[in-house]
Design a protein around this motif. Structure first.
Motif, short mmCIF file in Angstrom:
data_model
loop_
_atom_site.label_atom_id
_atom_site.label_comp_id
_atom_site.label_asym_id
_atom_site.label_seq_id
_atom_site.Cartn_x
_atom_site.Cartn_y
_atom_site.Cartn_z
N ALA A 125 -2.11 10.79 -7.24
CA ALA A 125 -2.89 10.35 -8.07
C ALA A 125 -3.49 8.79 -7.79
O ALA A 125 -4.33 8.28 -8.10
CB ALA A 125 -2.81 10.82 -9.30
N GLU A 126 -2.23 8.03 -7.77
CA GLU A 126 -2.29 6.71 -7.41
C GLU A 126 -3.23 6.23 -6.03
O GLU A 126 -3.64 5.13 -6.36
CB GLU A 126 -0.97 5.88 -7.36
CG GLU A 126 -0.40 5.79 -8.91
CD GLU A 126 0.93 4.97 -9.03
OE1 GLU A 126 0.79 3.68 -8.46
OE2 GLU A 126 2.05 5.48 -9.10
N GLY A 131 -6.99 15.25 -6.03
CA GLY A 131 -7.71 16.56 -5.83
C GLY A 131 -7.45 17.22 -4.50
O GLY A 131 -8.04 18.23 -4.16
N ARG A 132 -6.40 16.41 -3.81
CA ARG A 132 -6.04 17.24 -2.38
C ARG A 132 -4.96 17.43 -2.45
O ARG A 132 -4.05 17.94 -1.26
CB ARG A 132 -6.44 16.11 -1.44
CG ARG A 132 -7.91 15.69 -1.34
CD ARG A 132 -8.87 16.84 -0.75
NE ARG A 132 -8.63 16.65 0.62
CZ ARG A 132 -9.29 17.82 1.30
NH1 ARG A 132 -9.53 19.03 0.62
NH2 ARG A 132 -9.12 17.89 2.74
N ALA A 133 -4.02 17.50 -3.49
CA ALA A 133 -2.55 17.61 -3.54
C ALA A 133 -2.29 19.17 -2.89
O ALA A 133 -1.29 19.05 -2.21
CB ALA A 133 -2.11 17.64 -4.94
N ARG A 147 -3.24 7.97 3.20
CA ARG A 147 -3.10 7.63 2.09
C ARG A 147 -1.87 8.76 1.63
O ARG A 147 -0.80 8.27 0.87
CB ARG A 147 -4.27 8.13 1.23
CG ARG A 147 -5.26 7.30 1.01
CD ARG A 147 -6.57 7.54 0.43
NE ARG A 147 -7.58 6.76 0.38
CZ ARG A 147 -8.02 6.01 -0.61
NH1 ARG A 147 -7.30 6.16 -1.76
NH2 ARG A 147 -8.97 5.09 -0.62
N ALA A 148 -1.69 10.10 1.94
CA ALA A 148 -0.88 10.88 1.77
C ALA A 148 0.59 10.16 2.70
O ALA A 148 1.66 10.32 1.83
CB ALA A 148 -0.96 12.07 2.43
N LEU A 181 -6.15 -0.78 -1.24
CA LEU A 181 -5.40 0.16 -1.89
C LEU A 181 -3.83 -0.57 -1.82
O LEU A 181 -3.21 -0.51 -2.76
CB LEU A 181 -5.21 1.60 -1.17
CG LEU A 181 -4.54 2.66 -1.54
CD1 LEU A 181 -4.38 2.90 -3.12
CD2 LEU A 181 -4.58 3.84 -0.76
N LEU A 182 -3.62 -0.70 -0.58
CA LEU A 182 -2.03 -1.22 -0.21
C LEU A 182 -1.78 -2.47 -1.35
O LEU A 182 -0.88 -2.72 -1.91
CB LEU A 182 -1.85 -1.80 0.97
CG LEU A 182 -0.54 -2.34 1.59
CD1 LEU A 182 0.43 -1.72 1.13
CD2 LEU A 182 -0.76 -2.87 2.88
N LEU A 183 -2.91 -3.55 -1.35
CA LEU A 183 -2.80 -4.66 -2.16
C LEU A 183 -2.61 -4.32 -3.63
O LEU A 183 -1.80 -5.11 -4.54
CB LEU A 183 -4.09 -5.67 -1.69
CG LEU A 183 -3.90 -6.35 -0.57
CD1 LEU A 183 -5.34 -7.22 -0.20
CD2 LEU A 183 -2.66 -7.30 -0.36
N GLY A 184 -3.32 -3.47 -4.19
CA GLY A 184 -3.36 -2.89 -5.64
C GLY A 184 -1.97 -2.34 -5.85
O GLY A 184 -1.36 -2.72 -6.88
#
Length: 252
Positions: A125-126, A131-133, A147-148, A181-184
């Motif tokens: 989710a983070e 939705g792809r779990a 991302r996974a 995403l990485l920085l967040g």
């Protein structure tokens, strides 16, 4: 007979409370007669993002693999505070397991399947994959697969995240999204990062410091004194890129 020096590697599996995520001292690595790392020194601060650049074959990935415990050094000392995890250029997901199970495999001390999968779903989710779990890895796009892979690395709650060109195969737009995403995630979790990359703009966009590896040693260090977010096309970023390209021996 000449004694062969060996590397001393120390891993502390607990959460780090010190200011250093990792330190290597006088690190050496040989493959047969070829010396890849020759007295390399490096320190990564807790919560610091360090980028490592250099020509192909300069030993960047070898250094990263030694820090991650996937390879051994010939001599020197390696100290990693806490737990390191690695994300490679290829996502390396197991195709016969759904995404959530792939991520759950990153848990350092599995408790039970339900708890592990819940932790994996939280991480998915983070990274925007809630939705792809339950999807199969082969149905993911390149960006979704990375991302996974990032979620699998972070589910272990690392103190040091090792990135071996994880965005190199992505298109420009997806790469920019992954950078954000990485920085967040880094801002929220404050893990140390070592990023191996051939892209000097990527290094400047993400890193607090950029190190140039040449002939087995850190030949130069550039501190990136720019506020985030950093636009790749900004004049200040271009100045840093020019400086790094010069250090890498690239002329126009």
């Amino acid at each position: 007979m000449t004694a062969v020096a060996t590397a001393t590697v120390t891993l502390d599996a607990g959460r780090s409370t010190r200011a250093t995520a990792a330190r290597i001292t006088a690190l050496g690595k040989r493959f047969g007669e070829r010396t890849v790392l020759d007295g390399t020194d490096l320190e990564i601060g807790a919560g610091e993002i360090v980028a490592l650049v250099g020509r192909s074959g300069s030993g960047k990935s070898t250094l990263l693999r030694i820090l991650g415990g996937l390879d051994t050094a010939s001599r020197g000392e390696v100290s990693v505070e806490g737990r390191p995890t690695i994300v490679f250029q290829e996502a390396r997901l197991i195709p016969w397991q759904p995404v959530v199970r792939n991520v759950a495999l990153g848990r350092p001390k599995p408790r039970n399947r339900r708890a592990d999968e819940q932790a994996a779903r939280d991480l998915l989710a983070e990274v925007g994959l809630a939705g792809r779990a339950d999807a199969w890895p082969l149905t993911l796009s390149g960006g979704e697969a990375q991302r996974a892979a990032l979620a699998r690395a972070l589910v272990a709650e690392p103190t040091l995240l090792l990135l071996d060109e994880p965005f190199g195969a992505l298109d420009a737009l997806t790469r920019r999204t992954m950078h954000e995403l990485l920085l967040g995630l880094h801002e929220q979790r404050a893990f140390g990062v070592l990023l191996v990359t051939h892209d000097v703009l990527e290094a400047i966009t993400l890193a607090d410091r950029v190190l140039v590896l040449d002939e087995g040693r850190i030949a130069a260090e550039v501190t990136v004194d720019l506020p985030r977010p950093r636009a790749a096309g900004a004049p200040a970023v271009a100045e840093y890129a020019e400086r790094l390209l010069t250090l890498l021996g690239v002329t126009h």
